[in-house]
Design a protein around this motif. Sequence first.
Motif, short mmCIF file in Angstrom:
data_model
loop_
_atom_site.label_atom_id
_atom_site.label_comp_id
_atom_site.label_asym_id
_atom_site.label_seq_id
_atom_site.Cartn_x
_atom_site.Cartn_y
_atom_site.Cartn_z
N SER A 7 0.86 -1.18 0.00
CA SER A 7 0.00 0.00 0.00
C SER A 7 0.89 1.23 0.00
N ALA A 8 0.28 2.39 0.03
CA ALA A 8 1.05 3.64 0.15
C ALA A 8 0.69 4.33 1.45
N GLY A 9 0.38 3.54 2.47
CA GLY A 9 0.00 4.12 3.76
C GLY A 9 -1.40 4.71 3.69
N SER A 10 -1.65 5.75 4.46
CA SER A 10 -2.96 6.39 4.43
C SER A 10 -3.22 6.95 3.03
N THR A 11 -4.30 6.49 2.41
CA THR A 11 -4.56 6.85 1.02
C THR A 11 -5.05 8.28 0.89
N PHE A 12 -5.82 8.75 1.87
CA PHE A 12 -6.44 10.07 1.77
C PHE A 12 -5.95 11.00 2.87
N LYS A 13 -5.92 12.29 2.56
CA LYS A 13 -5.65 13.29 3.57
C LYS A 13 -6.83 13.34 4.54
N ARG A 14 -6.58 13.82 5.73
CA ARG A 14 -7.64 13.92 6.72
C ARG A 14 -8.51 15.14 6.42
N PRO A 15 -9.80 14.94 6.13
CA PRO A 15 -10.68 16.10 5.89
C PRO A 15 -10.87 16.86 7.19
N GLU A 16 -10.94 18.16 7.12
CA GLU A 16 -11.08 18.97 8.33
C GLU A 16 -12.36 18.59 9.07
N GLY A 17 -12.21 18.23 10.32
CA GLY A 17 -13.35 17.88 11.15
C GLY A 17 -13.77 16.42 11.06
N TYR A 18 -13.05 15.63 10.26
CA TYR A 18 -13.42 14.22 10.07
C TYR A 18 -12.17 13.35 10.07
N PHE A 19 -12.40 12.03 10.05
CA PHE A 19 -11.35 11.06 9.82
C PHE A 19 -11.72 10.28 8.56
N ALA A 20 -10.80 10.22 7.61
CA ALA A 20 -11.09 9.57 6.33
C ALA A 20 -11.52 8.12 6.53
N GLY A 21 -10.78 7.39 7.36
CA GLY A 21 -11.10 5.98 7.57
C GLY A 21 -12.50 5.76 8.11
N LYS A 22 -12.91 6.62 9.03
CA LYS A 22 -14.26 6.51 9.62
C LYS A 22 -15.33 6.79 8.56
#
Length: 304
Positions: A224-239
């Motif tokens: 993989s390339a680690g976390s695929t997405f940046k963290r959106p402000e106020g949220y967690f991408a994985g969630k």
Amino acid sequence: MNQYFKFKDFFKEIYLENEIKINEKMSEHIYFKVGGPADILLSPTTVEQLVSSIEVCKENNIPYYIIGNGSNLLVKDGGIRGVVIKLTNLNNIQTKGNFIKAEAGVLLKDVSAKALEKSLTGFEFACGIPGTVGGAVFMNAGAYDGEIKNVIKEAEVIDSNGNIIVIDRDELQLGYRTSKVMKEKFVVVSAIFQLELGEEEAIMNRVDELTRRREEKQPLEYPSAGSTFKRPEGYFAGKLIQDAGLKGYSIGGAAVSEKHSGFVINKGGATAKEILDLIAHVQDKVKKQFGVELHPEVRILGED
């Protein structure tokens, strides 16, 4: 057809012939284990070689791309036209007092290990980040409430005019996954990190704790390339991805990790297109369900 093969001779004045890789499989140089060939791949061992390589590319209008160890990179199936300059052989590391100077190709885990060896604290957060110093400065890498901006003193870079200059921490404009280096397309040569004297046992315990947390929560058994997405402000991408019902969702050999929905993995035989299609599908579903736009953290290079 490799249209840049004809430029191979230009690099023979800088490298031995066997050091100039033609039609090099990029799947062997990135963590995702996918991607077509690069027309030419170079791995400089000195800063002089790096500067000369960039000069040759600029003088001959050859597209060039700087990479580290490929831990945050996705190369498309058509490969990369032009020259890829891989910096992992620029791997000198030195310590002086509470300062560590590391060249761009040094792995962050090796900086962390050197800090532990010298009982220096502050770099523990990076012990499990698989990237290099150059990439870490480029994107202000971070994990576990730590980031490069907290520990860097200055960086030595090649600017757009080919000059080597030193930029201090404040001038680097380090923000969430961004920096002046990224914005200005500079090339990191080295960085100096300013740490604090600590207790070896406490540092080791923190490293062990973060390593355990990473192994428990991240799908390290898959490319993989680690976390695929940046963290959106106020949220967690994985969630968001999990709540969209996408945990385990796959397209071909690409899948959203069952272990951590923030990771897109190559579960076996994936193509770059399948990974990109899955990224697009995740973005679309999350946008439709929650109105949140996900932006890839992974750097994408090459052509279809």
